[in-house]
Scaffold this motif. Structure first.
Motif, PDB file in Angstrom:
ATOM      1  N   CYS A  47      50.414  12.989  22.561  1.00  0.00           N
ATOM      2  CA  CYS A  47      49.487  13.834  23.303  1.00  0.00           C
ATOM      3  C   CYS A  47      50.253  14.462  24.476  1.00  0.00           C
ATOM      4  CB  CYS A  47      48.332  12.984  23.815  1.00  0.00           C
ATOM      5  SG  CYS A  47      47.290  13.833  24.996  1.00  0.00           S
ATOM      6  N   LYS A  62      46.966  24.618  10.428  1.00  0.00           N
ATOM      7  CA  LYS A  62      46.846  24.541  11.881  1.00  0.00           C
ATOM      8  C   LYS A  62      45.507  23.890  12.224  1.00  0.00           C
ATOM      9  CE  LYS A  62      47.729  27.376  15.917  1.00  0.00           C
ATOM     10  NZ  LYS A  62      47.893  28.729  16.439  1.00  0.00           N
ATOM     11  N   ILE A  63      45.549  22.809  13.004  1.00  0.00           N
ATOM     12  CA  ILE A  63      44.331  22.072  13.330  1.00  0.00           C
ATOM     13  C   ILE A  63      44.205  21.900  14.846  1.00  0.00           C
ATOM     14  CG2 ILE A  63      44.083  20.809  11.156  1.00  0.00           C
ATOM     15  CD1 ILE A  63      45.518  18.468  12.505  1.00  0.00           C
ATOM     16  N   THR A  64      42.979  21.736  15.296  1.00  0.00           N
ATOM     17  CA  THR A  64      42.737  21.430  16.706  1.00  0.00           C
ATOM     18  C   THR A  64      42.519  19.929  16.823  1.00  0.00           C
ATOM     19  OG1 THR A  64      41.736  23.582  17.042  1.00  0.00           O
ATOM     20  CG2 THR A  64      41.281  21.907  18.701  1.00  0.00           C
ATOM     21  N   VAL A  65      43.355  19.294  17.634  1.00  0.00           N
ATOM     22  CA  VAL A  65      43.306  17.843  17.788  1.00  0.00           C
ATOM     23  C   VAL A  65      42.667  17.504  19.122  1.00  0.00           C
ATOM     24  CG1 VAL A  65      44.682  15.731  17.822  1.00  0.00           C
ATOM     25  CG2 VAL A  65      45.440  17.678  16.465  1.00  0.00           C
ATOM     26  N   THR A  66      41.771  16.514  19.104  1.00  0.00           N
ATOM     27  CA  THR A  66      41.205  15.997  20.354  1.00  0.00           C
ATOM     28  C   THR A  66      41.767  14.593  20.560  1.00  0.00           C
ATOM     29  OG1 THR A  66      39.188  17.211  19.910  1.00  0.00           O
ATOM     30  CG2 THR A  66      39.090  15.519  21.617  1.00  0.00           C
ATOM     31  N   ARG A  74      42.060  18.754  24.227  1.00  0.00           N
ATOM     32  CA  ARG A  74      42.126  19.403  22.928  1.00  0.00           C
ATOM     33  C   ARG A  74      43.344  20.326  22.894  1.00  0.00           C
ATOM     34  NH1 ARG A  74      36.902  19.507  20.322  1.00  0.00           N
ATOM     35  NH2 ARG A  74      37.449  21.445  19.298  1.00  0.00           N
ATOM     36  N   PHE A  75      44.066  20.308  21.796  1.00  0.00           N
ATOM     37  CA  PHE A  75      45.228  21.182  21.649  1.00  0.00           C
ATOM     38  C   PHE A  75      45.454  21.472  20.175  1.00  0.00           C
ATOM     39  CE2 PHE A  75      47.998  17.731  20.302  1.00  0.00           C
ATOM     40  CZ  PHE A  75      47.368  16.621  20.860  1.00  0.00           C
ATOM     41  N   ASP A  76      46.101  22.594  19.899  1.00  0.00           N
ATOM     42  CA  ASP A  76      46.376  23.009  18.517  1.00  0.00           C
ATOM     43  C   ASP A  76      47.693  22.425  18.049  1.00  0.00           C
ATOM     44  OD1 ASP A  76      44.070  24.485  18.347  1.00  0.00           O
ATOM     45  OD2 ASP A  76      45.039  26.327  19.087  1.00  0.00           O
ATOM     46  N   LYS A  77      47.720  22.027  16.789  1.00  0.00           N
ATOM     47  CA  LYS A  77      48.933  21.461  16.214  1.00  0.00           C
ATOM     48  C   LYS A  77      48.999  21.837  14.746  1.00  0.00           C
ATOM     49  CE  LYS A  77      52.270  18.886  17.751  1.00  0.00           C
ATOM     50  NZ  LYS A  77      52.959  19.089  19.005  1.00  0.00           N
ATOM     51  N   LYS A  78      50.219  22.037  14.254  1.00  0.00           N
ATOM     52  CA  LYS A  78      50.417  22.319  12.832  1.00  0.00           C
ATOM     53  C   LYS A  78      50.707  21.002  12.118  1.00  0.00           C
ATOM     54  CE  LYS A  78      53.076  25.323   9.903  1.00  0.00           C
ATOM     55  NZ  LYS A  78      54.422  25.832   9.750  1.00  0.00           N
TER      56      LYS A  78
END
Ligand SMILES: [Zn+2]
Length: 128
Positions: A97, A112-116, A123-127
């Motif tokens: 994180c 591409k997903i948004t992870v919490t 919350r942030f975007d990650k591939k």
């Protein structure tokens, strides 16, 4: 022993180290044996100097520094099995994180997903 510092974790380490030097010196002859015997002698003297010291504050500070280093070394060796487990896991992707540095796991190949983060709710975007 009244007023003397006595034993602590650093002293235990020093005495085990001196024992290791003693055992190692048995396998060698000549100068190498002399070096290990000298190191053993120095370790024993250091042990006595710490155990019989009256400067408790300084000895406690040394022990604290030793424990900080020792816990880092221990933590590194404890993390090795988890590292190989993560390496073998082909179904998930692992990352930290960006806010709280806790380790997160997401399924692979989802684009591409948004992870919490479950810990700090950032919350942030990650591939993946
Ligand atoms: Zn977090």
């Amino acid at each position: 022993m009244y007023g003397r510092y006595g034993n602590d974790q650093l002293n235990n380490f020093v005495i085990i180290l001196s024992l290791a030097f003693c055992i190692t010196s048995m396998f060698f002859t000549g100068y190498v044996r002399l070096i290990f015997t000298t190191l053993q002698f120095i370790a024993v003297i250091y042990w006595f100097a710490r155990a019989f010291s009256r400067n408790h504050q300084q000895r406690r500070r040394e022990n604290y520094g030793f424990l900080k280093l020792w816990n880092k070394v221990k933590g590194f060796f404890k993390s090795i099995p988890a590292f190989f487990k993560r390496l073998a896991d082909r179904k998930h992707k692992y990352f930290k994180c960006p806010n709280c540095k806790s380790r997160l796991r997401v399924p692979r190949k989802r684009g591409k997903i948004t992870v919490t983060c479950p810990r700090c709710y950032v919350r942030f975007d990650k591939k993946s």
